[in-house]
Enzyme design. Structure first.
Site, PDB file in Angstrom:
ATOM      1  N   GLU A  17       5.178   4.364  -3.263  1.00  0.00           N
ATOM      2  CA  GLU A  17       5.405   4.994  -1.929  1.00  0.00           C
ATOM      3  C   GLU A  17       4.136   6.128  -1.736  1.00  0.00           C
ATOM      4  OE1 GLU A  17       9.250   5.428  -0.745  1.00  0.00           O
ATOM      5  OE2 GLU A  17      10.295   3.777  -1.883  1.00  0.00           O
ATOM      6  N   THR A  25       0.297   6.410  -4.522  1.00  0.00           N
ATOM      7  CA  THR A  25       0.177   7.016  -5.693  1.00  0.00           C
ATOM      8  C   THR A  25      -0.007   8.946  -6.107  1.00  0.00           C
ATOM      9  OG1 THR A  25      -2.308   7.298  -5.273  1.00  0.00           O
ATOM     10  CG2 THR A  25      -1.272   4.357  -6.774  1.00  0.00           C
TER      11      THR A  25
HETATM   12  C1  LIG Z   1       7.350  -1.831  -9.281  1.00  0.00           C
HETATM   13  C2  LIG Z   1       6.514  -2.253  -8.099  1.00  0.00           C
HETATM   14  C3  LIG Z   1       7.447  -1.651  -6.674  1.00  0.00           C
HETATM   15  C4  LIG Z   1       6.806  -1.676  -5.513  1.00  0.00           C
HETATM   16  N1  LIG Z   1       7.461  -1.955  -4.467  1.00  0.00           N
HETATM   17  C5  LIG Z   1       6.655  -2.147  -2.838  1.00  0.00           C
HETATM   18  C6  LIG Z   1       7.596  -2.634  -2.108  1.00  0.00           C
HETATM   19  O1  LIG Z   1       8.713  -2.879  -1.810  1.00  0.00           O
HETATM   20  N2  LIG Z   1       7.058  -2.796  -0.849  1.00  0.00           N
HETATM   21  C7  LIG Z   1       5.452  -2.343  -0.902  1.00  0.00           C
HETATM   22  O2  LIG Z   1       4.890  -3.164   0.198  1.00  0.00           O
HETATM   23  N3  LIG Z   1       4.945  -2.035  -1.863  1.00  0.00           N
HETATM   24  C8  LIG Z   1       5.402  -1.765  -3.091  1.00  0.00           C
HETATM   25  N4  LIG Z   1       4.686  -1.250  -3.817  1.00  0.00           N
HETATM   26  C9  LIG Z   1       3.445  -1.380  -4.254  1.00  0.00           C
HETATM   27  C10 LIG Z   1       2.684  -0.050  -4.299  1.00  0.00           C
HETATM   28  O3  LIG Z   1       2.963   0.856  -3.204  1.00  0.00           O
HETATM   29  C11 LIG Z   1       1.641  -0.221  -4.638  1.00  0.00           C
HETATM   30  O4  LIG Z   1       1.559  -0.636  -5.952  1.00  0.00           O
HETATM   31  C12 LIG Z   1       1.017   1.219  -4.534  1.00  0.00           C
HETATM   32  O5  LIG Z   1       0.619   1.644  -3.574  1.00  0.00           O
HETATM   33  C13 LIG Z   1      -0.805   1.411  -4.969  1.00  0.00           C
HETATM   34  O6  LIG Z   1      -1.004   0.323  -4.627  1.00  0.00           O
HETATM   35  P1  LIG Z   1      -2.080  -0.901  -5.250  1.00  0.00           P
HETATM   36  O7  LIG Z   1      -1.209  -1.428  -6.439  1.00  0.00           O
HETATM   37  O8  LIG Z   1      -3.003  -1.342  -4.871  1.00  0.00           O
HETATM   38  O9  LIG Z   1      -3.209  -0.346  -6.343  1.00  0.00           O
HETATM   39  P2  LIG Z   1      -4.643   0.590  -6.087  1.00  0.00           P
HETATM   40  O10 LIG Z   1      -5.113   1.358  -4.304  1.00  0.00           O
HETATM   41  O11 LIG Z   1      -5.582  -0.178  -6.347  1.00  0.00           O
HETATM   42  O12 LIG Z   1      -5.149   1.807  -6.517  1.00  0.00           O
HETATM   43  C14 LIG Z   1      -5.224   2.574  -7.668  1.00  0.00           C
HETATM   44  C15 LIG Z   1      -6.221   3.121  -8.368  1.00  0.00           C
HETATM   45  O13 LIG Z   1      -6.927   3.624  -7.611  1.00  0.00           O
HETATM   46  C16 LIG Z   1      -6.603   4.865  -7.006  1.00  0.00           C
HETATM   47  N5  LIG Z   1      -7.059   4.637  -5.234  1.00  0.00           N
HETATM   48  C17 LIG Z   1      -7.009   4.221  -4.375  1.00  0.00           C
HETATM   49  N6  LIG Z   1      -7.388   4.156  -3.121  1.00  0.00           N
HETATM   50  C18 LIG Z   1      -8.148   5.819  -3.166  1.00  0.00           C
HETATM   51  C19 LIG Z   1      -8.677   7.022  -2.838  1.00  0.00           C
HETATM   52  N7  LIG Z   1      -9.108   6.345  -1.460  1.00  0.00           N
HETATM   53  N8  LIG Z   1      -8.760   7.665  -3.131  1.00  0.00           N
HETATM   54  C20 LIG Z   1      -9.396   8.410  -4.604  1.00  0.00           C
HETATM   55  N9  LIG Z   1      -8.092   6.787  -5.440  1.00  0.00           N
HETATM   56  C21 LIG Z   1      -7.632   5.924  -5.122  1.00  0.00           C
HETATM   57  C22 LIG Z   1      -4.685   4.867  -6.715  1.00  0.00           C
HETATM   58  O14 LIG Z   1      -3.883   6.058  -6.946  1.00  0.00           O
HETATM   59  C23 LIG Z   1      -5.251   4.452  -8.089  1.00  0.00           C
HETATM   60  O15 LIG Z   1      -5.181   5.457  -9.110  1.00  0.00           O
HETATM   61  C24 LIG Z   1       5.488  -1.576  -5.607  1.00  0.00           C
HETATM   62  C25 LIG Z   1       4.389  -1.453  -6.836  1.00  0.00           C
HETATM   63  C26 LIG Z   1       5.362  -1.373  -8.106  1.00  0.00           C
HETATM   64  C27 LIG Z   1       3.920  -1.392  -9.084  1.00  0.00           C
END
Ligand SMILES: Cc1cc2nc3c(=O)[nH]c(=O)nc-3n(C[C@H](O)[C@H](O)[C@H](O)COP(=O)(O)OP(=O)(O)OC[C@H]3O[C@@H](n4cnc5c(N)ncnc54)[C@H](O)[C@@H]3O)c2cc1C
Length: 390
Positions: free
Chosen positions: A370, A372
């Site tokens: 929801e 990071t």
């Molecule tokens: C157990 C679990 C349950 C989940 N449930 C759901 C769900 O029900 N539905 C759903 O849709 N999603 C769900 N998610 C997904 C979750 O919301 C995402 O994993 C999260 O938003 C981060 O996206 P990402 O994994 O692609 O990481 P990334 O966006 O690739 O992030 C990697 C790193 O880069 C940083 N970063 C990314 N963009 C920027 C920026 N512009 N500036 C600075 N830093 C940045 C992030 O903060 C992080 O530290 C779930 C994830 C998990 C692990």
């Protein structure tokens, strides 16, 4: 300010029952949930009977009708045990259900909300490989089969990390229906039954913590849904619906973090008061007291922030900055409190079957999903600067 559907008196009763259920029925079975990676069916049934699958769904659609100020009080109670319990119905009351509550047509709400309120499960399917923090990069496509307004939609794409996907009855699916342009992000949102042809749920993910809460990939291959599955009947709603539902969800997650931090604190105080070194309780050492003090201070600050943020949401005063600030502060606080809880427990805190070991792993997720912590900072800082420039 939206008026509450549930009076203070009735809410006190609901909250007391929830507290009783959590502490007397779920806490004693935390090890079972962890070992089996499953919330037992009888607890699930009991939760459904209590209305927990739809506590934030309006009463006219079969829910308990709690508002966000009441939701955060519930979340602080539910956070006191394995977070898998709350996760089972978290998507119904939160990110998935609130898209329908806030943006669905009457017909869509009538079709689905009562089913969710009585125990069916909705999942929120936004994240994709390469589109997590920045959903505007999502590649799942929805194409109208023909030019008529009432034509079916065909959905293709792959989602990942979707909470409750293995038990979902309904997916709330975000898909690109046109390229982003000056008029919007081009993201629409659809109601897709889990048993629709072409929906494939992947194997359950193997996670760091929150055993009993399940996520998986979901793929959509030529999934055909009727025109009536487009939420709100408009292609332009999707991005706004996602952002609004996630912002509201952040207040809830902040409250959940306070609940689990309270549990970590209670475990720490209990341990410090009874475990001894050199014949003295470790709680008599001032450095241990300092850890308890930091934990307690974090919990009190988090609780106050969450309550204030929920009120600002309800009054409409702040639905952007405060939810992100609350999620950022409370989830980071819960991480620190859980870390201190392991420290207070010494070597035992590193052992499986000690609640703080599980809590330490469970809370790690709160800083990731929801939005990071980095994304919360971007929202807070970005909105402050925008407001100053306006
Ligand atoms: C157990 C679990 C349950 C989940 N449930 C759901 C769900 O029900 N539905 C759903 O849709 N999603 C769900 N998610 C997904 C979750 O919301 C995402 O994993 C999260 O938003 C981060 O996206 P990402 O994994 O692609 O990481 P990334 O966006 O690739 O992030 C990697 C790193 O880069 C940083 N970063 C990314 N963009 C920027 C920026 N512009 N500036 C600075 N830093 C940045 C992030 O903060 C992080 O530290 C779930 C994830 C998990 C692990």
């Amino acid at each position: 300010m939206t008026t509450a559907e549930v009076s203070d008196e009735d809410f006190r009763e609901i909250l007391a029952q929830t507290r009783h259920f959590v502490r007397s029925a779920v806490v004693p079975r935390e090890q079972e949930i962890l070992a089996n990676d499953r919330v037992p069916d009888d607890l699930r049934e009991q939760a459904a009977k209590m209305g927990l699958f739809g506590y934030a769904i309006p009463q006219e659609f079969g829910g308990l009708g709690l508002n966000l100020a009441q939701d955060v009080e519930m979340a602080m109670e539910l956070g006191y045990t394995s977070l898998a319990l709350r996760s089972m119905f978290g998507t119904n009351n939160g990110i998935a259900g609130q898209v329908l509550v806030g943006f669905g047509t009457d017909e869509q709400k009538t079709q689905w909300l009562e089913r969710l309120a009585t125990g069916e499960v909705a999942s929120f399917a936004l994240t994709e490989p390469g589109a997590g923090s920045n959903p505007s990069g999502l590649r799942t496509k929805a194409v109208r089969d023909g030019s008529r307004e009432d034509a079916d939609w065909i959905i293709n794409g792959d989602k990942r990390f979707i909470t409750n996907a293995p038990i979902a009855d309904l997916f709330v699916v975000f898909a690109r229906s046109r390229p982003a342009d000056d008029n919007g992000a081009g993201i629409a949102v659809f109601l897709v039954p889990a048993d629709a042809a072409g929906v494939q749920v992947g194997v359950k993910d193997d996670k760091m913590g929150q055993e009993g809460a399940w996520t998986s990939d979901v793929s959509f291959t030529d999934v055909r849904v009727p025109a009536g599955a487009l939420i709100g009947g408009s292609e332009d709603i999707g991005y706004r619906a996602a952002m609004t539902s996630l912002a509201r969800g952040r207040v809830h997650i902040a409250a959940l973090a306070v609940g689990i931090a309270q549990r970590a604190l209670d475990e720490s105080v209990g341990y410090a008061a009874t475990a001894t070194q050199g014949g003295k309780p470790i709680g008599s050492f001032q450095l241990v007291q300092a850890m308890l003090a930091d934990q307690q201070t974090g919990v009190l600050a988090g609780r106050a922030l969450v309550r204030d943020t929920a009120q600002r949401w309800l009054s409409g005063e702040d639905r952007r900055i405060a939810p992100s600030a609350a999620k950022l502060f409370c989830t980071e606080m819960a991480g620190n409190v859980a870390d201190l809880a392991v420290q207070v427990h010494g070597g035992s805190g590193y052992m499986r079957e000690v609640p703080v070991e599980r809590i330490y792993r469970d809370v790690r997720l709160l800083r990731l999903y929801e939005g990071t912590s980095e994304i919360q900072r971007l929202i807070i800082g970005g909105n402050l600067v925008k407001a100053a420039q306006a």
